[in-house]
Enzyme design. Structure first.
Site, PDB file in Angstrom:
ATOM      1  N   SER A  68      12.040  -1.040  -1.433  1.00 39.42           N
ATOM      2  CA  SER A  68      12.665  -1.300  -0.123  1.00 39.42           C
ATOM      3  C   SER A  68      13.398  -2.632  -0.034  1.00 39.42           C
ATOM      4  O   SER A  68      14.121  -2.875   0.936  1.00 39.42           O
ATOM      5  CB  SER A  68      11.610  -1.266   0.976  1.00 39.42           C
ATOM      6  OG  SER A  68      11.198   0.045   1.187  1.00 39.42           O
ATOM      7  N   LYS A 101      17.012  -2.494   0.571  1.00 40.25           N
ATOM      8  CA  LYS A 101      17.579  -2.067   1.863  1.00 40.25           C
ATOM      9  C   LYS A 101      18.496  -3.102   2.516  1.00 40.25           C
ATOM     10  O   LYS A 101      19.603  -2.760   2.942  1.00 40.25           O
ATOM     11  CB  LYS A 101      16.461  -1.646   2.813  1.00 40.25           C
ATOM     12  CG  LYS A 101      15.709  -0.388   2.362  1.00 40.25           C
ATOM     13  CD  LYS A 101      14.453  -0.182   3.205  1.00 40.25           C
ATOM     14  CE  LYS A 101      13.675   1.068   2.816  1.00 40.25           C
ATOM     15  NZ  LYS A 101      12.390   1.167   3.547  1.00 40.25           N
ATOM     16  N   TYR A 119      19.456   7.381  -2.864  1.00 41.77           N
ATOM     17  CA  TYR A 119      18.592   6.349  -2.260  1.00 41.77           C
ATOM     18  C   TYR A 119      17.410   6.041  -3.193  1.00 41.77           C
ATOM     19  O   TYR A 119      17.017   4.887  -3.372  1.00 41.77           O
ATOM     20  CB  TYR A 119      18.115   6.839  -0.877  1.00 41.77           C
ATOM     21  CG  TYR A 119      16.901   6.115  -0.376  1.00 41.77           C
ATOM     22  CD1 TYR A 119      17.000   4.826   0.165  1.00 41.77           C
ATOM     23  CD2 TYR A 119      15.629   6.707  -0.459  1.00 41.77           C
ATOM     24  CE1 TYR A 119      15.858   4.155   0.603  1.00 41.77           C
ATOM     25  CE2 TYR A 119      14.497   6.042  -0.021  1.00 41.77           C
ATOM     26  CZ  TYR A 119      14.614   4.765   0.500  1.00 41.77           C
ATOM     27  OH  TYR A 119      13.496   4.089   0.927  1.00 41.77           O
ATOM     28  N   TYR A 148       8.477  -4.269   9.026  1.00 43.15           N
ATOM     29  CA  TYR A 148       8.046  -3.036   9.711  1.00 43.15           C
ATOM     30  C   TYR A 148       7.069  -3.315  10.870  1.00 43.15           C
ATOM     31  O   TYR A 148       7.340  -4.165  11.722  1.00 43.15           O
ATOM     32  CB  TYR A 148       7.399  -2.060   8.715  1.00 43.15           C
ATOM     33  CG  TYR A 148       8.127  -1.881   7.415  1.00 43.15           C
ATOM     34  CD1 TYR A 148       9.440  -1.424   7.406  1.00 43.15           C
ATOM     35  CD2 TYR A 148       7.532  -2.150   6.195  1.00 43.15           C
ATOM     36  CE1 TYR A 148      10.122  -1.223   6.214  1.00 43.15           C
ATOM     37  CE2 TYR A 148       8.192  -1.951   4.998  1.00 43.15           C
ATOM     38  CZ  TYR A 148       9.486  -1.503   5.016  1.00 43.15           C
ATOM     39  OH  TYR A 148      10.153  -1.314   3.838  1.00 43.15           O
ATOM     40  N   VAL A 206       7.404  -1.507  -2.174  1.00 47.49           N
ATOM     41  CA  VAL A 206       6.105  -0.953  -2.565  1.00 47.49           C
ATOM     42  C   VAL A 206       5.753  -1.130  -4.053  1.00 47.49           C
ATOM     43  O   VAL A 206       4.650  -0.815  -4.455  1.00 47.49           O
ATOM     44  CB  VAL A 206       5.936   0.534  -2.168  1.00 47.49           C
ATOM     45  CG1 VAL A 206       5.725   0.698  -0.696  1.00 47.49           C
ATOM     46  CG2 VAL A 206       7.068   1.388  -2.685  1.00 47.49           C
TER      47      VAL A 206
HETATM   48  O1  DON Z   1      11.340   5.364   0.061  1.00 56.20           O
HETATM   49  C1  DON Z   1      10.253   4.916  -0.310  1.00 56.20           C
HETATM   50  O2  DON Z   1       9.205   5.296   0.175  1.00 56.20           O
HETATM   51  C2  DON Z   1      10.237   3.867  -1.384  1.00 56.20           C
HETATM   52  N1  DON Z   1      11.260   4.110  -2.345  1.00 56.20           N
HETATM   53  C3  DON Z   1      10.415   2.486  -0.805  1.00 56.20           C
HETATM   54  C4  DON Z   1       9.386   2.127   0.250  1.00 56.20           C
HETATM   55  C5  DON Z   1       9.089   0.682   0.326  1.00 56.20           C
HETATM   56  O3  DON Z   1       9.313  -0.066  -0.595  1.00 56.20           O
HETATM   57  C6  DON Z   1       8.385   0.230   1.548  1.00 56.20           C
HETATM   58  N2  DON Z   1       8.207  -1.207   1.604  1.00 56.20           N
HETATM   59  N3  DON Z   1       7.280  -1.907   1.526  1.00 56.20           N
END
Ligand code: DON
Length: 430
Positions: free
Chosen positions: A64, A67, A191, A243, A261
């Site tokens: 993320s 983003k 994505y 978040y 993550v």
């Molecule tokens: O879309 C997802 O769920 C993961 N590729 C990225 C989520 C993420 O990194 C949330 N942040 N902490």
């Protein structure tokens, strides 16, 4: 002499090394298998000095943290209004993978949650551009922020794509509202590739420093995005980057930030520094447990909280003094530091309070290191008013720190570029 900064970073890293709480991201099998003990911290100053300790060269997927950078690319390519039509800027207060769409329009609340990031990804490239072109532009864009060519981790990509059911559901919802116009499956594929780009903490610190530096890369000097776009991205990171923990984060750490993550965490302190940490075990919000601890320490120890406002107003006036010479009397205002709105206001207030009745008023700006446009305009207006009151107004500025020193209608401002010249004019020891 060896810099004390790496030793300091090692010290704070060691102080949280023993904490093994939290879990690796279980919903992406490759991330669930990552080495959980990896730990690293890096700082990059806006003039390009990088300090990194721990597993600083270990690569992990950006997730993320991509983003905010892809949001920046979308704003730069499509413009503000078209981007805002598709993705909002309100914090959702929900988890990163929540639906969080506006009820009537289906517009995702912000670009930091998955829904908003999937929509943002679809905005890259010319409308109708193929998925491949979009992915290449994203990779090239992220690479420009890092200042080196980045690559995709194909194993993590395949692993996440296999379990991307929730993101696919989100993308189909977005397609049904007309927020994304392309094939939802292709958009989620792109994505997911965006999230699978490999970085190190050094890369992340440099990328953060680019945002902190108004969009200009600290070492390549390339203006990757405009200062206006950087401001927008940092603002959204502040309100939504963390978040459903955004409020807790902004009150305790106070640095615009984004987590991923895979265990990365990035913060960009405007005008100062980019910071990044890496440690794979996550808390319930999906943020690295030790990363959050490290940021808390950095904020407390280094006074990095955005709201810890230095008192620039107290320092801008270094000295105010009056003297008499054979050519009449003079009052000198010696300025230092940064001349922005608040500091120029202090100068204006002091001039009003002192109400100089001397023949000459001198502004010595030799010790100013930064003059913002608003500060320049305000100081020149002070000069103009003094001149209209009948004072001879002089600016001592040998380095030209005050650009275009023209005070406006009916006023005269004499610029002198050396103390010798000033002494000649005022006949006094400056
Ligand atoms: O879309 C997802 O769920 C993961 N590729 C990225 C989520 C993420 O990194 C949330 N942040 N902490």
């Amino acid at each position: 002499m060896k810099s004390p900064i790496p030793d300091y970073l090692s010290g704070i890293m060691d102080s949280c090394a023993a904490d093994v709480s939290g879990e690796r991201a279980a919903y992406i099998p490759e991330l669930a298998a990552a080495d959980p003990d990896r730990l690293a911290v890096a700082l990059c100053t806006v003039d390009g000095v990088v300090y990194a300790v721990g597993d600083a060269d270990a690569e992990f997927t950006i997730q993320s943290i991509s983003k905010p950078f892809v949001y920046a690319l979308a704003l730069a390519e499509r413009g503000f209004s078209s981007t805002l039509d598709k993705v909002g800027v309100e914090p959702s207060g929900d988890a990163f993978n929540d639906f969080s769409l506006e009820p009537d329009t289906g517009r995702p609340r912000n670009p930091m949650i998955n829904a908003g990031a999937i929509a943002t990804h679809s905005l890259i490239g010319e409308p109708g551009a193929g998925a491949e072109e979009r992915q290449e532009r994203v990779l090239a864009g992220l690479s420009a922020f890092a200042g080196r060519r980045l690559e995709v981790d194909e194993r993590v990509f395949a692993s996440e794509l296999e379990t991307a059911h929730r993101n696919l559901a989100l993308a189909h919802m977005l397609r049904s509202y007309g927020i994304i116009e392309d094939d939802p499956v292709e958009v989620v594929r792109g994505y997911t590739r965006q999230c699978s780009v490999l970085v190190t903490v050094r890369d992340l610190a440099v990328m953060a420093a680019t945002l902190a530096n108004g969009g200009r890369h600290p070492t390549t000097d390339v203006q990757v995005i405009s200062a206006r776009v950087a401001r927008q991205v940092l603002s959204v990171m502040t309100t939504s980057g963390m978040y459903d923990a955004a409020g807790d984060w902004v009150t305790t750490v106070g640095i615009p930030a984004k987590s991923g993550v895979a265990g990365g965490l990035l913060g960009a302190l405007p005008g100062q520094v980019g910071v990044a940490t890496f440690s794979p075990r996550l808390d319930k919000h999906g943020h690295s447990v030790r990363g959050v601890q490290l940021f808390r320490r950095l904020t407390d120890d280094m006074g990095m909280h955005l709201m810890e406002i230095p008192s620039p107003g107290q320092a801008v006036l270094r000295k105010v003094r009056t003297f008499d010479g054979p050519h009449g009397s003079s009052m000198v205002f010696q300025l230092q530091g940064r001349l922005g709105f608040t500091t120029a206001e202090v100068v204006a207030r002091e001039v009003v309070e002192q109400a100089p009745t001397t023949d000459r008023v001198i502004f010595d700006v030799e010790l100013l290191y930064k003059v913002e446009e608003v500060g320049r305009v305000m100081l020149l207006e002070v000069c103009r008013r003094l001149s209209l009151e009948g004072r001879e107004v002089i600016l001592l500025d040998s380095e030209g720190v005050l650009p275009n020193p023209v005070p406006g209608s009916g006023a005269t401002l004499k610029v002198v570029t050396s103390r010798e010249e000033l002494i000649g004019l005022a006949s006094a020891d400056q």
